[in-house]
Scaffold this motif. Structure first.
Motif, mmCIF file in Angstrom:
data_model
loop_
_atom_site.group_PDB
_atom_site.id
_atom_site.type_symbol
_atom_site.label_atom_id
_atom_site.label_comp_id
_atom_site.label_asym_id
_atom_site.label_seq_id
_atom_site.Cartn_x
_atom_site.Cartn_y
_atom_site.Cartn_z
ATOM 1 N N CYS A 107 0.831 -1.209 0.000
ATOM 2 C CA CYS A 107 0.000 0.000 0.000
ATOM 3 C C CYS A 107 0.863 1.256 0.000
ATOM 4 N N PRO A 108 0.370 2.336 -0.579
ATOM 5 C CA PRO A 108 1.066 3.619 -0.477
ATOM 6 C C PRO A 108 1.131 4.046 0.991
ATOM 7 N N TYR A 109 2.185 4.750 1.350
ATOM 8 C CA TYR A 109 2.347 5.263 2.711
ATOM 9 C C TYR A 109 1.136 6.122 3.067
ATOM 10 N N GLY A 110 0.522 5.844 4.210
ATOM 11 C CA GLY A 110 -0.683 6.550 4.616
ATOM 12 C C GLY A 110 -1.920 5.688 4.536
ATOM 13 N N TYR A 111 -1.798 4.523 3.885
ATOM 14 C CA TYR A 111 -2.923 3.600 3.750
ATOM 15 C C TYR A 111 -2.506 2.180 4.138
ATOM 16 N N VAL A 112 -3.490 1.378 4.504
ATOM 17 C CA VAL A 112 -3.315 -0.062 4.695
ATOM 18 C C VAL A 112 -4.468 -0.751 3.969
ATOM 19 N N LYS A 113 -4.336 -2.036 3.756
ATOM 20 C CA LYS A 113 -5.393 -2.770 3.066
ATOM 21 C C LYS A 113 -6.555 -3.047 4.020
ATOM 22 N N ASP A 114 -7.740 -2.902 3.490
ATOM 23 C CA ASP A 114 -8.958 -3.157 4.251
ATOM 24 C C ASP A 114 -9.014 -4.642 4.615
ATOM 25 N N PRO A 115 -9.114 -4.985 5.894
ATOM 26 C CA PRO A 115 -9.173 -6.406 6.289
ATOM 27 C C PRO A 115 -10.338 -7.153 5.639
ATOM 28 N N LYS A 116 -11.412 -6.424 5.311
ATOM 29 C CA LYS A 116 -12.581 -7.068 4.714
ATOM 30 C C LYS A 116 -12.477 -7.177 3.191
ATOM 31 N N ASN A 117 -11.572 -6.383 2.602
ATOM 32 C CA ASN A 117 -11.411 -6.388 1.145
ATOM 33 C C ASN A 117 -10.003 -5.920 0.813
ATOM 34 N N HIS A 118 -9.120 -6.838 0.453
ATOM 35 C CA HIS A 118 -7.715 -6.510 0.228
ATOM 36 C C HIS A 118 -7.467 -5.698 -1.040
ATOM 37 N N ASN A 119 -8.509 -5.479 -1.820
ATOM 38 C CA ASN A 119 -8.377 -4.614 -2.995
ATOM 39 C C ASN A 119 -8.905 -3.211 -2.712
ATOM 40 N N HIS A 120 -9.097 -2.914 -1.433
ATOM 41 C CA HIS A 120 -9.591 -1.593 -1.023
ATOM 42 C C HIS A 120 -8.662 -1.015 0.031
ATOM 43 N N LEU A 121 -8.411 0.299 -0.061
ATOM 44 C CA LEU A 121 -7.491 0.961 0.860
ATOM 45 C C LEU A 121 -8.251 1.686 1.969
ATOM 46 N N VAL A 122 -7.714 1.624 3.187
ATOM 47 C CA VAL A 122 -8.253 2.395 4.308
ATOM 48 C C VAL A 122 -7.107 3.197 4.920
ATOM 49 N N ILE A 123 -7.445 4.285 5.561
ATOM 50 C CA ILE A 123 -6.442 5.219 6.075
ATOM 51 C C ILE A 123 -5.729 4.669 7.310
ATOM 52 N N ASP A 124 -4.409 4.815 7.326
ATOM 53 C CA ASP A 124 -3.581 4.574 8.499
ATOM 54 C C ASP A 124 -3.377 5.949 9.151
ATOM 55 N N ALA A 125 -4.019 6.183 10.286
ATOM 56 C CA ALA A 125 -4.121 7.519 10.870
ATOM 57 C C ALA A 125 -2.762 8.191 11.083
ATOM 58 N N TYR A 126 -1.792 7.462 11.649
ATOM 59 C CA TYR A 126 -0.501 8.077 11.945
ATOM 60 C C TYR A 126 0.204 8.519 10.656
ATOM 61 N N ALA A 127 0.367 7.586 9.709
ATOM 62 C CA ALA A 127 1.070 7.903 8.464
ATOM 63 C C ALA A 127 0.327 8.959 7.660
ATOM 64 N N ALA A 128 -1.015 8.931 7.722
ATOM 65 C CA ALA A 128 -1.799 9.951 7.015
ATOM 66 C C ALA A 128 -1.509 11.337 7.574
ATOM 67 N N GLY A 129 -1.285 11.413 8.892
ATOM 68 C CA GLY A 129 -0.930 12.688 9.505
ATOM 69 C C GLY A 129 0.393 13.218 8.984
ATOM 70 N N VAL A 130 1.357 12.310 8.752
ATOM 71 C CA VAL A 130 2.651 12.708 8.200
ATOM 72 C C VAL A 130 2.476 13.205 6.767
ATOM 73 N N VAL A 131 1.655 12.516 6.006
ATOM 74 C CA VAL A 131 1.394 12.928 4.618
ATOM 75 C C VAL A 131 0.791 14.335 4.582
ATOM 76 N N LYS A 132 -0.187 14.588 5.441
ATOM 77 C CA LYS A 132 -0.805 15.915 5.491
ATOM 78 C C LYS A 132 0.232 16.977 5.836
ATOM 79 N N ARG A 133 1.120 16.644 6.757
ATOM 80 C CA ARG A 133 2.139 17.603 7.160
ATOM 81 C C ARG A 133 3.094 17.909 6.004
ATOM 82 N N ILE A 134 3.445 16.890 5.231
ATOM 83 C CA ILE A 134 4.323 17.085 4.073
ATOM 84 C C ILE A 134 3.692 18.079 3.105
ATOM 85 N N TYR A 135 2.395 17.923 2.843
ATOM 86 C CA TYR A 135 1.703 18.847 1.946
ATOM 87 C C TYR A 135 1.659 20.250 2.535
#
Length: 529
Positions: free
Chosen positions: A166-194
């Motif tokens: 998965c791209p940094y900031g996301y993890v795979k959805d446990p219910k559907n591995h072809n769907h991405l869900v947000i990883d809160a900590y890494a998503a915070g870093v991504v927002k800060r980079i922007y």
């Protein structure tokens, strides 16, 4: 003679085979291959010298770990016979069948046996059948590759995420591995980079900030925090810091606005592992497939800002507030830095690049002092910010204010027209009923109906024109509001920063006398300083 044979047992299971096994066919499993080949060797009194096993490896390639180890041992003379369940377990590539079974192994005095399909290189009579089987196996791989590729493309068009990691900031959805869900900590870093980038920080500087704060780089974060067995091929053993390339990738990845972009690269053919980059028009995009981390507006601003150079100043490492926006009014080329010729060679201002590199015959100096330019631009921004406080000044700038009273006026006009249209429709229906009841003649009915239809058409046209005028003024008011919001933040600013310049200014043209013409990013707005 068979008593002198030292046998190597070769086992292989590919991902495609595993998919079959889940459907109940376990005949090709590694364990059963081992039992089959061991039993065959014992029946023929072959001494088992070594067992080589490749799990989850395609038969199209000869870069399999244990296959390569077997070839090395073959050259060392550790065995003189290779036994596999079938020729396809050994290889599905016709080129490799010819290379190893019909050239290298005979030279090394090594015999190959396929237990199930009867392949035997000591039997010259079945060479043609081995070659035919080799072609069939290769055709099978080609058809399988095409089917898999078609299935993958269909899934990509549906927006299913097919990446192994998965791209940094996301993890795979446990219910559907072809769907991405947000990883809160890494998503915070991504927002800060922007946020840092929009504040004027360069990509290398952002990486330095994150590294100094001890924030783990994406590959290490995935391994140590998420527990994912992930390694970046560009990562070295002592890599601990955030690189320019990592920040650049995050700032340009559409996944952060909820869009899945795939098919960026493809294999040249099913027999070649090399990935070939695809032109952007062949990329497969699917928008709105998962929760975004970054808004579309923020992403757009970052893309626009990247078109502006953010090269660092030599010496102090700070970014120039005017890089990428300062141009010569004469030749329209970028301005370059000027330094003192004596003393500390301190940076003092800018001059025309064309003049500096090609001389006075191509353009004049157009020199401007950095301090005076910053002061002039700051004064201009403050002046424009004050103008938005009065509707008259906004109107003088070409903006059309959309006052609350004007809005009510349009609404009243529209309501009146709609009421008239409704009345005419009612009259037309009543006229038809009068005709049915013989209250009016057919000629009267036709005449009345024609009159009502003309009146209705005229009223509807007037209502449409009214709505168009209202929408046009709404758009103009929206532009005015956006302009106002931008400048209100800088009404009392006392220091010019790169963030302010990039937010408000499209370009600054420097005239021959050192004066400047500022072009703001909003329509009909420019200023001379």
């Amino acid at each position: 003679m068979e008593e002198n044979y030292k046998a190597a047992l070769y086992l292989r299971l590919s991902k495609e085979d595993k998919d079959k096994l889940t459907k109940g066919d376990d005949s090709a499993s590694i364990q059963n291959q081992r039992l089959l080949l061991t039993d065959y060797a014992l029946q023929h009194d072959y001494q088992i010298a070594e067992v080589y096993s490749d799990d989850d490896e395609s038969g199209l390639f000869d870069t399999r770990p244990d296959f390569e180890r077997m070839l090395t041992d073959a050259k060392l003379g550790k065995f003189n016979i290779v036994i596999a369940k079938s020729q396809s377990r050994f290889s599905r590539n016709m080129e490799h069948v010819e290379k190893y079974l019909h050239r290298d192994f005979p030279r090394l005095g090594i015999r190959f046996i396929g237990v199930v399909d009867g392949a035997d290189t000591f039997n010259l009579g079945n060479k043609k059948s081995r070659q035919i089987n080799g072609l069939v196996n290769e055709w099978y791989c080609e058809d399988l590759s095409q089917n898999i590729r078609s299935a993958f493309r269909a899934k990509m068009k549906e927006g299913q995420y097919l990446g192994a990691s998965c791209p940094y900031g996301y993890v795979k959805d446990p219910k559907n591995h072809n769907h991405l869900v947000i990883d809160a900590y890494a998503a915070g870093v991504v927002k800060r980079i922007y946020r840092l980038y929009l504040k004027g920080y360069g990509k290398a500087k952002i990486g330095k900030v994150l590294t100094e704060e001890g924030i783990l780089i994406p590959s290490v974060y995935k391994r140590e925090i998420l527990g994912i067995n992930y390694y970046n091929p560009r990562e070295t053993g002592n890599t601990k810091g955030w690189s320019y390339q990592t920040i650049h990738g995050i700032l340009n990845n559409e996944v952060y606005i909820g869009t899945v972009v795939q098919n960026k690269s493809n294999k040249l053919s099913y027999k070649d592992k090399k990935q070939i980059k695809q032109p952007e028009e062949k990329w497969i995009r699917a928008a709105g497939m998962h929760e975004p981390i970054i808004t579309s507006d923020t992403f757009r601003k970052v893309q626009e800002r990247q078109k502006t150079r953010t090269k660092e100043v030599k010496g102090d490492g700070s970014a120039s507030v005017f890089n990428g926006v300062l141009v010569c009014a004469g030749c329209k080329h970028a301005m370059v830095r000027m330094y003192e010729r004596r003393g500390e060679h301190r940076f003092i201002g800018y001059c025309c690049r064309t003049y500096k590199t090609q001389g006075r015959s191509r353009c004049s100096r157009h020199a401007v002092d950095d301090g005076r330019l910053q002061e002039a631009v700051l004064h201009s921004i403050q002046a424009e910010a004050r103008k938005i406080l009065t509707p008259d000044d906004i109107r003088n700038l070409g903006m059309i204010p959309y006052a609350h009273g004007a809005k009510e006026h349009y609404m009243q006009q529209a309501a009146s027209l709609e009421k008239e249209i409704e009345r005419r429709e009612r009259y037309r229906k009543k006229t038809y009923q009068n005709y049915l009841d013989d209250v009016i003649s057919k000629e009267e009915y036709v005449s009345y109906t024609r009159e009502y239809e003309e009146e209705l058409r005229s009223l509807k046209d007037e209502l449409e024109r009214l709505n168009e005028r209202r929408n046009e003024e709404n758009r103009a008011a929206s532009e005015s509001d956006e302009w106002s919001e931008k400048f209100l933040d800088y009404l009392n600013v006392d220091k010019l920063t790169r963030e302010i310049v990039l937010e408000l200014i499209e370009r600054i043209e420097v005239n021959e006398d050192g004066s400047a013409h500022i072009f703001y990013k909003f329509k009909n707005l420019s200023a001379d300083k």
